[in-house]
Scaffold this motif. Structure first.
Motif, PDB file in Angstrom:
ATOM      1  N   GLY A   1      22.992  45.338  42.591  1.00 43.17           N
ATOM      2  CA  GLY A   1      23.230  44.298  41.598  1.00 43.17           C
ATOM      3  C   GLY A   1      24.547  44.496  40.882  1.00 43.17           C
ATOM      4  N   ALA A   2      24.851  45.752  40.524  1.00 46.66           N
ATOM      5  CA  ALA A   2      26.113  46.036  39.843  1.00 46.66           C
ATOM      6  C   ALA A   2      27.307  45.748  40.755  1.00 46.66           C
ATOM      7  N   LEU A   3      27.193  46.095  42.032  1.00 47.54           N
ATOM      8  CA  LEU A   3      28.293  45.856  42.960  1.00 47.54           C
ATOM      9  C   LEU A   3      28.514  44.372  43.209  1.00 47.54           C
ATOM     10  N   MET A   4      27.450  43.591  43.209  1.00 53.94           N
ATOM     11  CA  MET A   4      27.618  42.146  43.385  1.00 53.94           C
ATOM     12  C   MET A   4      28.347  41.538  42.185  1.00 53.94           C
ATOM     13  N   LEU A   5      28.096  42.078  41.000  1.00 57.91           N
ATOM     14  CA  LEU A   5      28.841  41.612  39.828  1.00 57.91           C
ATOM     15  C   LEU A   5      30.321  41.991  39.957  1.00 57.91           C
ATOM     16  N   VAL A   6      30.574  43.202  40.473  1.00 54.43           N
ATOM     17  CA  VAL A   6      31.951  43.636  40.694  1.00 54.43           C
ATOM     18  C   VAL A   6      32.633  42.713  41.706  1.00 54.43           C
ATOM     19  N   ALA A   7      31.907  42.374  42.778  1.00 54.58           N
ATOM     20  CA  ALA A   7      32.475  41.482  43.794  1.00 54.58           C
ATOM     21  C   ALA A   7      32.768  40.110  43.211  1.00 54.58           C
ATOM     22  N   ALA A   8      31.872  39.631  42.346  1.00 56.47           N
ATOM     23  CA  ALA A   8      32.093  38.324  41.711  1.00 56.47           C
ATOM     24  C   ALA A   8      33.345  38.344  40.850  1.00 56.47           C
ATOM     25  N   GLY A   9      33.639  39.509  40.264  1.00 51.31           N
ATOM     26  CA  GLY A   9      34.841  39.623  39.452  1.00 51.31           C
ATOM     27  C   GLY A   9      36.117  39.400  40.236  1.00 51.31           C
ATOM     28  N   SER A  10      36.066  39.606  41.554  1.00 52.08           N
ATOM     29  CA  SER A  10      37.271  39.410  42.371  1.00 52.08           C
ATOM     30  C   SER A  10      37.700  37.955  42.392  1.00 52.08           C
ATOM     31  N   PHE A  11      36.768  37.038  42.201  1.00 47.32           N
ATOM     32  CA  PHE A  11      37.111  35.617  42.210  1.00 47.32           C
ATOM     33  C   PHE A  11      37.678  35.160  40.862  1.00 47.32           C
ATOM     34  N   LEU A  12      37.494  35.988  39.841  1.00 42.60           N
ATOM     35  CA  LEU A  12      38.023  35.660  38.513  1.00 42.60           C
ATOM     36  C   LEU A  12      39.367  36.320  38.253  1.00 42.60           C
ATOM     37  N   ARG A  13      39.697  37.348  39.031  1.00 43.66           N
ATOM     38  CA  ARG A  13      40.948  38.068  38.828  1.00 43.66           C
ATOM     39  C   ARG A  13      42.116  37.267  39.380  1.00 43.66           C
ATOM     40  N   PRO A  14      43.190  37.123  38.625  1.00 46.68           N
ATOM     41  CA  PRO A  14      44.352  36.366  39.116  1.00 46.68           C
ATOM     42  C   PRO A  14      45.025  37.065  40.287  1.00 46.68           C
ATOM     43  N   GLU A  15      45.821  36.323  41.034  1.00 44.00           N
ATOM     44  CA  GLU A  15      46.504  36.890  42.192  1.00 44.00           C
ATOM     45  C   GLU A  15      47.506  37.971  41.795  1.00 44.00           C
ATOM     46  N   THR A  16      48.191  37.760  40.685  1.00 40.59           N
ATOM     47  CA  THR A  16      49.192  38.724  40.219  1.00 40.59           C
ATOM     48  C   THR A  16      49.015  38.967  38.722  1.00 40.59           C
ATOM     49  N   GLY A  17      49.562  40.088  38.284  1.00 40.83           N
ATOM     50  CA  GLY A  17      49.563  40.371  36.867  1.00 40.83           C
ATOM     51  C   GLY A  17      48.235  40.846  36.306  1.00 40.83           C
ATOM     52  N   TRP A  18      47.285  41.200  37.160  1.00 43.20           N
ATOM     53  CA  TRP A  18      45.988  41.640  36.663  1.00 43.20           C
ATOM     54  C   TRP A  18      46.072  43.083  36.167  1.00 43.20           C
ATOM     55  N   PRO A  19      45.268  43.430  35.151  1.00 41.55           N
ATOM     56  CA  PRO A  19      45.312  44.791  34.595  1.00 41.55           C
ATOM     57  C   PRO A  19      44.728  45.806  35.568  1.00 41.55           C
ATOM     58  N   VAL A  20      45.148  47.061  35.425  1.00 40.42           N
ATOM     59  CA  VAL A  20      44.712  48.115  36.331  1.00 40.42           C
ATOM     60  C   VAL A  20      43.202  48.316  36.260  1.00 40.42           C
ATOM     61  N   TRP A  21      42.608  48.125  35.075  1.00 41.16           N
ATOM     62  CA  TRP A  21      41.171  48.360  34.946  1.00 41.16           C
ATOM     63  C   TRP A  21      40.347  47.417  35.809  1.00 41.16           C
ATOM     64  N   SER A  22      40.934  46.315  36.252  1.00 38.08           N
ATOM     65  CA  SER A  22      40.196  45.372  37.101  1.00 38.08           C
ATOM     66  C   SER A  22      40.388  45.662  38.585  1.00 38.08           C
TER      67      SER A  22
END
Length: 367
Positions: free
Chosen positions: A164-185
């Motif tokens: 469940g936690a990994l699926m949330l992490v995977a979902a975060g990939s669709f919210l992260r911008p193509e460039t300029g994203w912070p290292v924590w993401s």
């Protein structure tokens, strides 16, 4: 339970990555007009499915064991960290001695320290990861192990919790911008879905209720593999492509389902190379580039020869390092497990409650 087909598949996955990198080294240092065989990058996807599968089939009952999380965490750390630390150290020393061997050298103290702890940082050219290039996959592996260990510690189903936690992490990939994203993401990547797929496949193998359906699943996997294999590579194998996910899942499922046919029939060298796959994966970027450099100085500009020789050298080095470094180091650390457990558990045990000095003299008060 040891799955010999999966063990051999480890080498196949590492070999795919090796071929891609070998062709890249030859292209970058000998003939840029010859492209890189990027298809081999799918070996990482296979690795992640295998990792999820192995976690499920090798840890049944740990969620009901009070010390299960401790034992699992220790075994995962000694399996991954020592060789990674050795490879990272070799990379650092090599760059310090010959800075030109690295395309983008960056040995700042913060980046070095973070790399040893599997923490990604951003380099001077904007790339994000760790000092050892292939170590980026271990950043995700350690996240998976951390979540799995936490699930065991909380006495929860580790597959449901970490999945469940990994699926949330995977979902975060669709919210992260193509460039300029912070290292924590950095961990927000769709690739972690392969861990979940591997765990689901392991649960299928272990479950008595699901086991009767395994032949149907295997037949479907074979059919899916054949269909996707006929599709154009660019359509089926793009990163995060649904077809790529299905193809990788089907391929690993076929190998798992074929275990009754493979067990005892695979050649011993294939199983040995499967054991050595981790050393091969970690160290091939450290020895592989040597070949095209030597050939260039000798005036032999041949992409094919460089690629083949790089593969041969890397496989030989990986086998040697496994036999004389990885296996002895891991075996010795595995032998320390009982001692480490005793030390940790002794510290975790609560102190006994204080007993009044006159309790034995006044039994009427001890009610």
């Amino acid at each position: 339970m040891r799955f010999e087909g999966v063990q051999a598949l480890r080498f196949v996955a590492a070999f795919l990555v090796l071929v891609t990198h070998a062709s890249f080294y030859a292209s970058a240092r000998l003939d840029p007009s010859v492209g890189t065989w990027w298809f081999g990058a799918v070996g990482v996807d296979v690795f992640f499915v295998i990792s999820g599968f192995v976690m499920m089939v090798s840890t049944p009952g740990l969620s009901r064991d009070g010390d299960g999380a401790l034992r699992f965490g220790y075994r995962r750390v000694i399996r991954i960290a020592p060789m990674y630390w050795i490879a990272t150290t070799v990379k650092i020393l090599t760059v310090m001695a010959v800075p030109t061997v690295a395309l983008h050298p960056d040995l700042s103290p913060g980046r070095v320290l973070a790399s040893y702890f599997f923490l990604p940082t951003r380099g001077p050219t904007g790339e994000t990861g760790v000092i050892l290039g292939v170590g980026w996959t271990l950043v995700f592996e350690m996240l998976f192990y951390l979540l799995f260990t936490l699930g065991l510690a909380l006495r929860l189903d580790p597959m449901l919790f970490s999945g469940g936690a990994l699926m949330l992490v995977a979902a975060g990939s669709f919210l992260r911008p193509e460039t300029g994203w912070p290292v924590w993401s950095y961990h927000f990547s769709f690739i972690v879905v392969y861990f979940v797929i591997g765990m689901a496949l392991g649960r299928l193998v272990l479950s008595e209720r699901l086991r009767p359906h395994t032949p149907r699943v295997a037949a479907g996997a074979v059919a899916a593999t054949l269909v996707i294999a006929l599709l154009p590579g660019g359509v089926a194998w793009e990163n995060s492509s649904p077809l790529r996910v299905v193809a990788v899942t089907a391929f690993v499922t076929c190998v798992v389902a074929a275990e009754p046919l493979l067990r005892g029939r695979l050649p011993r060298p294939a199983l040995f190379l499967g054991d050595a796959s981790y050393s091969l994966y970690l160290f091939h970027p450290l020895v592989g580039p040597v070949v095209p450099v030597v050939l260039a100085r000798a005036g032999l500009i041949d992409h094919t020869v460089a690629t083949v020789l790089t593969i041969v050298l890397a496989v030989a080095a990986g086998a040697f390092l496994f036999r004389f470094v990885e296996r002895p180091v891991t075996g010795r650390l595995r032998g320390l497990e009982p001692r480490v457990a005793r030390v940790v558990l002794r510290r975790r045990q609560p102190a006994p409650a204080a007993v009044p000095a006159d309790a034995t003299a006044r039994p009427d008060t001890a009610t």
